[in-house]
Design an enzyme around this catalytic site. Structure first.
Site: not given
Ligand code: ATP
Length: 282
Positions: A100-101, A134, A98, A10, A95-96
């Protein structure tokens, strides 16, 4: 027979932080949009144990949010067996976007099918919120106004929109970014209502005029937009709390050209278009 789903990233076309609850969670007023950049999840039920394997080996095992999603779903339905989950990560980590979400949402979605659990959208959303702010949006996907801590989701129309997503190397912790935003003072001339009107009527000029992210006040944002100079984009904005910077394009061909050229210059750049769902089984 294994089940397979795409878990879409997203971006945030509008993101304002509107308050902080007593429990420390921040409240948002935001426009989320799913984009075609996606992870791929393959799930098989087994006799016992949860086994998460990822092509990014640092993310294999019990620390993956997908492991938590399995545990939560199994206990909600009283399932005593196990699951093998294979994640092919294409969405950049932290990366912002989502990533993992999205993976967690796809896992809940697939388990609901695999276990014939018949959990309603509302029940899945409640489980999702326990995993992260998220995750409820990632279950629904498309384009939506998201408020509260991520639980109030008002889906809207998803026009076809083209982007180049550029992941900067530097990353500040999300916690630090929220601490900075608490003390940041800003007045926004952009309007979420106008943005939503632009989306509903597929008026890209109205959308681009109202692109906004409060976290841009915490980043050297102007420097980060330089990569897009010379391309016919409609606006550059930050996604989530960064560090991904997105450029909105009217033309898919121009966006693809921009992504290719930035990649060849060594940038971590991706072309993506809007999608109308967060999880897609094939
Ligand atoms: P958001 O935009 O929801 O704040 P994000 O995109 O910034 O999230 P993610 O890629 O979801 O961040 O990763 C956040 C942390 O979650 C990472 O440091 C990683 O170690 C941990 N993590 C656990 N499971 C996962 C997964 N399936 N994919 C990515 N990161 C994961």
């Amino acid at each position: 027979m294994p089940l397979y789903a795409k878990a879409f990233a997203k971006i945030n076309l509008f993101l304002d932080v509107t308050g902080k609850r007593e429990d420390g969670y921040h409240e948002l007023d935001s426009v989320f949009q799913s984009v075609s950049l996606c992870d791929e999840i393959t799930l098989s039920l087994t006799g016992g144990g949860i086994n998460v394997v990822c092509n990014n080996s640092e993310l294999s095992g019990e620390d993956n949010i997908v492991y938590e999603a399995c545990k939560l779903f199994f206990s909600a339905v009283g399932y005593k067996g196990g699951a093998d989950i294979i994640i092919k990560k294409n969405i950049p980590v932290a990366a912002g976007m989502a990533g993992g979400s999205a993976d967690a949402a796809a896992t809940l979605y697939l388990l609901n099918i695999a276990l014939c659990a018949n959990k309603s959208a509302e029940e899945l959303s409640e489980m999702a919120l326990k995993l992260g702010a998220d995750v409820p949006f990632c279950l629904v996907g498309g384009t939506a106004r998201v408020q509260g801590i991520g639980e109030k989701i008002e889906p809207t129309h998803t026009p076809l929109m083209h982007y180049v997503l550029l992941k900067e190397k530097q990353k500040q912790s999300t916690g630090k970014m929220f601490a900075q935003i608490d003390s940041a003072k800003y007045v926004t001339k952009q309007s979420i209502e106008e943005m939503l009107c632009g989306i509903k009527t597929a008026n890209l000029s109205l959308v681009s005029k109202n692109l906004f992210n409060a976290f841009a006040f915490c980043w050297p944002f102007d420097e980060m937009t330089n990569a897009f100079k010379g391309y016919a984009h409609k606006g550059v904005f930050l996604s989530g709390s960064g560090p991904t910077v997105c450029a909105l394009f009217e033309s898919g061909a121009e966006a693809e050209k921009c992504a290719l050229e930035l990649k060849s210059k060594g940038f971590n750049a991706f072309y993506a278009h809007s999608t109308d769902c967060g999880v897609k089984t094939v």
